[in-house]
Write an enzyme that holds these catalytic residues in place. Structure first.
Site, short mmCIF file in Angstrom:
data_model
loop_
_atom_site.label_atom_id
_atom_site.label_comp_id
_atom_site.label_asym_id
_atom_site.label_seq_id
_atom_site.Cartn_x
_atom_site.Cartn_y
_atom_site.Cartn_z
N ASP A 1 0.84 -1.21 0.00
CA ASP A 1 0.00 0.00 0.00
C ASP A 1 0.88 1.26 0.00
O ASP A 1 1.97 1.26 0.57
CB ASP A 1 -0.90 -0.03 1.24
CG ASP A 1 -2.10 0.90 1.09
OD1 ASP A 1 -2.31 1.42 -0.02
OD2 ASP A 1 -2.80 1.12 2.09
N GLU B 1 -11.61 -4.93 -5.01
CA GLU B 1 -12.08 -3.54 -4.86
C GLU B 1 -11.32 -2.61 -5.80
O GLU B 1 -11.88 -1.63 -6.31
CB GLU B 1 -11.89 -3.07 -3.40
CG GLU B 1 -12.80 -3.76 -2.38
CD GLU B 1 -12.44 -5.23 -2.10
OE1 GLU B 1 -11.27 -5.62 -2.29
OE2 GLU B 1 -13.35 -5.98 -1.70
N ASN B 2 -10.05 -2.91 -6.07
CA ASN B 2 -9.25 -2.05 -6.97
C ASN B 2 -9.84 -1.99 -8.38
O ASN B 2 -9.60 -1.05 -9.13
CB ASN B 2 -7.80 -2.55 -7.10
CG ASN B 2 -6.97 -2.39 -5.86
OD1 ASN B 2 -5.99 -3.11 -5.66
ND2 ASN B 2 -7.33 -1.44 -5.00
C1 FPP Z 1 -2.10 0.14 -3.32
O1 FPP Z 1 -1.61 1.45 -3.34
C2 FPP Z 1 -1.48 -0.62 -4.39
C3 FPP Z 1 -2.14 -1.11 -5.47
C4 FPP Z 1 -3.57 -0.88 -5.70
C5 FPP Z 1 -1.44 -1.83 -6.53
C6 FPP Z 1 -0.19 -2.54 -6.13
C7 FPP Z 1 0.56 -2.84 -7.34
C8 FPP Z 1 1.92 -2.80 -7.45
C9 FPP Z 1 2.85 -2.56 -6.35
C10 FPP Z 1 2.55 -3.10 -8.75
C11 FPP Z 1 2.01 -4.37 -9.09
C12 FPP Z 1 2.70 -5.29 -9.88
C13 FPP Z 1 2.02 -5.89 -10.86
C14 FPP Z 1 2.58 -7.06 -11.54
C15 FPP Z 1 0.71 -5.35 -11.26
P1 FPP Z 1 -2.64 2.64 -3.43
O2 FPP Z 1 -2.75 3.03 -4.86
O3 FPP Z 1 -3.92 2.27 -2.79
O4 FPP Z 1 -1.90 3.73 -2.63
P2 FPP Z 1 -2.53 4.89 -1.75
O5 FPP Z 1 -3.16 4.23 -0.55
O6 FPP Z 1 -1.34 5.73 -1.39
O7 FPP Z 1 -3.51 5.61 -2.61
#
Ligand code: FPP
Length: 230
Positions: A17, A64-65
């Site tokens: 995250d 959810e994403n």
């Molecule tokens: C959450 O951060 C992270 C994700 C929704 C995606 C995680 C994906 C990666 C680390 C790269 C993935 C690798 C592949 C192969 C797809 P957030 O966007 O919710 O962060 P925030 O809480 O700061 O908004």
């Protein structure tokens, strides 16, 4: 002083995250943060393997994403395509395999195809597994398993239900790490987390480098796991 880590977990699972906030701090789009997150994930997998960890599960895309804006989702799909075409080859070369948990049938057909090929082309004798949770949600996974049991018309034990989950051929995680400051599981591995140790850090995932990973493992190795016993 560098600590001697004696108790290496077999399976580590990570909620990656903080990519969005990391990008925002740099006045960049969220997708830029996911790209940096993917680099951090690849470095983390290399470190995990070098430390002797056998299974590394990463929450790359929650159910959810999938509700995120189209542009961000497209960015994530582009990263998944890249991972399953380019980066997996580096894994294979090191004798490692890639696996997936979650319901990938909701992803674009081309992305599904690349994921299937990436899993199938993995070496058979792998000693290290990177498991990507894609369109993963623990409750949906448990419901799928329960429905599979019902369609067999059999009552199940805990161990039999475990064999119907997406994680059937993996051990439960010993350690679950969450970066980015939130202290919750967000529908990740709810069944499998029964006895997992938890490690939470404020570090945003793109900044979660090898040193930070090692810190988490050192913290785990100092814990005394009793599994409900004394
Ligand atoms: C959450 O951060 C992270 C994700 C929704 C995606 C995680 C994906 C990666 C680390 C790269 C993935 C690798 C592949 C192969 C797809 P957030 O966007 O919710 O962060 P925030 O809480 O700061 O908004």
């Amino acid at each position: 002083m560098k600590e001697n880590i004696t108790n290496i977990p077999r399976h580590v699972a990570v909620i990656m995250d903080g990519n969005g906030r990391w990008a925002k701090k740099r006045l960049m789009p969220r997708t830029f943060g996911h790209g940096a997150g993917m680099n951090a994930m690849i470095a983390m997998a290399r470190k995990a393997k070098a430390m002797g960890i056998r299974y590394l599960t990463v929450y790359a895309l929650s159910t959810e994403n999938l509700a995120r804006p189209k542009e961000e989702l497209e960015g994530l799909y582009t990263l998944i395509r890249k991972y399953f075409t380019k980066n997996v080859k580096e894994l294979y070369a090191e004798g490692a395999a890639v696996r997936v948990i979650g319901d990938i049938t909701a992803l674009p057909a081309g992305v599904q195809q690349l994921i299937r090929e990436g899993v199938e082309n993995s070496p058979d004798d792998a000693q290290f597994f990177v498991i990507l949770a894609l369109n993963y949600g623990a409750r949906a996974e448990i419901v799928r398993a329960v429905n599979a049991a019902i369609s067999r018309g059999e009552r199940v034990t805990e161990s039999e239900l475990g064999k119907l989950l997406d994680t059937a051929d993996m051990p439960d995680p010993d350690l679950i790490i969450r970066t980015g400051g939130e202290i919750r599981l967000s529908n990740f591995l709810l069944w499998q987390a029964a006895y997992a140790e938890m490690y939470f850090t404020d570090v945003l995932f793109p900044d979660f480098d090898e040193k930070e990973f090692e810190k988490a493992i050192a913290d785990y190795s100092r814990r005394n796991r009793r599994f409900g016993n004394v």
